[in-house]
Design a protein around this motif. Structure first.
Motif, PDB file in Angstrom:
ATOM      1  N   ASP A  11     -11.717  -8.637 -61.116  1.00  0.00           N
ATOM      2  CA  ASP A  11     -11.390  -9.205 -62.421  1.00  0.00           C
ATOM      3  C   ASP A  11     -12.305 -10.383 -62.771  1.00  0.00           C
ATOM      4  O   ASP A  11     -12.726 -10.533 -63.918  1.00  0.00           O
ATOM      5  N   HIS A  17       3.409  -5.541 -62.991  1.00  0.00           N
ATOM      6  CA  HIS A  17       2.211  -4.729 -62.752  1.00  0.00           C
ATOM      7  C   HIS A  17       2.077  -3.623 -63.795  1.00  0.00           C
ATOM      8  O   HIS A  17       0.953  -3.267 -64.190  1.00  0.00           O
ATOM      9  N   GLN A  33       0.676  -5.315 -66.784  1.00  0.00           N
ATOM     10  CA  GLN A  33      -0.716  -5.634 -66.503  1.00  0.00           C
ATOM     11  C   GLN A  33      -1.579  -4.381 -66.519  1.00  0.00           C
ATOM     12  O   GLN A  33      -2.697  -4.379 -67.050  1.00  0.00           O
ATOM     13  N   THR A  67      -4.686  -3.464 -68.904  1.00  0.00           N
ATOM     14  CA  THR A  67      -5.968  -3.128 -68.286  1.00  0.00           C
ATOM     15  C   THR A  67      -6.460  -1.761 -68.730  1.00  0.00           C
ATOM     16  O   THR A  67      -7.649  -1.579 -69.017  1.00  0.00           O
ATOM     17  N   PRO A 106      -5.452  -9.868 -69.427  1.00  0.00           N
ATOM     18  CA  PRO A 106      -5.069  -9.160 -68.189  1.00  0.00           C
ATOM     19  C   PRO A 106      -5.728  -9.738 -66.947  1.00  0.00           C
ATOM     20  O   PRO A 106      -5.166  -9.655 -65.848  1.00  0.00           O
ATOM     21  N   LEU A 144      -3.553 -12.575 -65.597  1.00  0.00           N
ATOM     22  CA  LEU A 144      -2.179 -12.286 -65.193  1.00  0.00           C
ATOM     23  C   LEU A 144      -2.009 -12.234 -63.682  1.00  0.00           C
ATOM     24  O   LEU A 144      -0.965 -12.634 -63.158  1.00  0.00           O
ATOM     25  N   SER A 145      -3.017 -11.749 -62.965  1.00  0.00           N
ATOM     26  CA  SER A 145      -2.896 -11.652 -61.514  1.00  0.00           C
ATOM     27  C   SER A 145      -2.692 -13.025 -60.890  1.00  0.00           C
ATOM     28  O   SER A 145      -1.828 -13.211 -60.021  1.00  0.00           O
TER      29      SER A 145
END
Length: 318
Positions: free
Chosen positions: A71, A240, A243, A247, A284, A287-288
């Motif tokens: 990412d 997820h 997300q 993605t 996105p 977000l991780s």
């Protein structure tokens, strides 16, 4: 009279150029700031995941590092392409092809890694006694290698299609438009392959994550399942899924833009690209770090320590 009309037309043209330049400066500033912030947070998160042995020896943290790495690289490449477009820098097709292929490689790593992470949570909840034997560091490394190999094979096929175009039209190496994924869809074969691969990844990833979520929901109702662990895993899978949806939107972004360009004006298409870049590409990728950095009790204190130390260090030099 003729001189007056020419002068008025020149003033209108100058005003439009000034407005266009001002709009590019404003959009570049508004988009560049959150992008730099995300790169800073992701970079700190990557450093955090290499600061303790537990992060290097736990499968879900290894997968998280792989996701964040892809990412971060993808976000950096996207920002570079955006700056080139804002500055009206038109490279040659080979140079643009290198940037776009690297961008696509890292962009396609994210949904595939998210699928593996969802499957890891599914095994943790549905097969807790076998989790330690199934989800090992070695198996995790194999899964990451498979993800990168599959994405690299896709990029290799795209490169072959690009080389076919370059050999057929060697006089057209210099681009006349900004470097983007849409202008690199060259010829009908490239277009067909792009749509087929995008549809395959979109459907496969969606089915895999949905099945993992359903499996966790079924296991959560079982009396032998740890309710707290199942509830946390269910919330993680929901995040997820959101997300993954954002993605995967980036994988179908280019075909949507191509379709809209046939019915909308160029200026409107450019503005749509600006907004979609923020919500489909930048958001996105942040977000991780937010999902794991704020929710994970092991990562959060270490991440906050590094963020606060760096921010306080920066404030002393301002």
């Amino acid at each position: 009279m003729l001189y007056a009309n020419q002068s008025q037309a020149l003033n209108v043209t100058t005003k439009q150029q000034y407005q266009g330049l001002l709009e590019r400066v404003v959009f570049s500033t508004l988009i560049g700031m959150p992008c730099c912030l995300c790169l800073f947070i992701n970079g700190t998160m990557l450093f955090t995941l290499r600061s303790k042995a537990v992060f290097c020896e736990t499968s879900r943290y290894i997968l998280l590092y792989n996701l964040l790495f892809a990412d971060t690289v993808m976000l950096g490449l996207s920002e570079l392409l955006y700056i080139m477009a804002a500055c009206r820098i038109f490279p040659t097709y080979p140079v643009c092809g290198v940037f776009i292929m690297l961008n696509k490689l890292t962009n396609e790593i994210s949904p595939l890694t998210l699928v593996v992470m969802c499957m890891e949570r599914y095994v943790a909840v549905c097969y807790p006694l076998r989790h330690a034997t199934i989800i090992t560091v070695r198996n995790t490394a194999v899964a990451i290698i498979v993800v990168w190999a599959f994405s690299s094979l896709n990029v290799l096929i795209r490169v072959l299609l690009l080389l076919n175009f370059l050999f057929d039209q060697p006089q057209s190496l210099q681009m006349t438009d900004v470097c983007s994924g849409t202008v690199m869809i060259l010829g009908p074969m490239s277009n067909i392959y792009d749509k087929a691969y995008t549809g395959f990844v979109f459907v496969s990833a969606g089915v895999a994550v949905t099945c993992s979520y359903v499996g966790v929901m079924v296991a959560a109702r079982s009396a032998s399942t740890d309710k707290a662990s199942a509830h946390k895993a269910r919330n993680t899978l929901l995040l997820h899924m959101m997300q993954l949806g954002l993605t995967l939107l980036s994988t179908i972004h280019d075909p949507i833009v191509v379709s809209l360009s046939t019915i909308l004006q160029r200026l409107l298409i450019v503005r749509i690209k600006h907004f979609s870049y923020v919500f489909i590409y930048i958001l996105p990728r942040c977000l991780s770090s937010l999902i794991y950095g704020l929710r994970d009790q092991t990562i959060r204190p270490i991440l906050m320590y590094y963020l606060c130390c760096r921010l306080s260090h920066l404030s002393k030099h301002i």
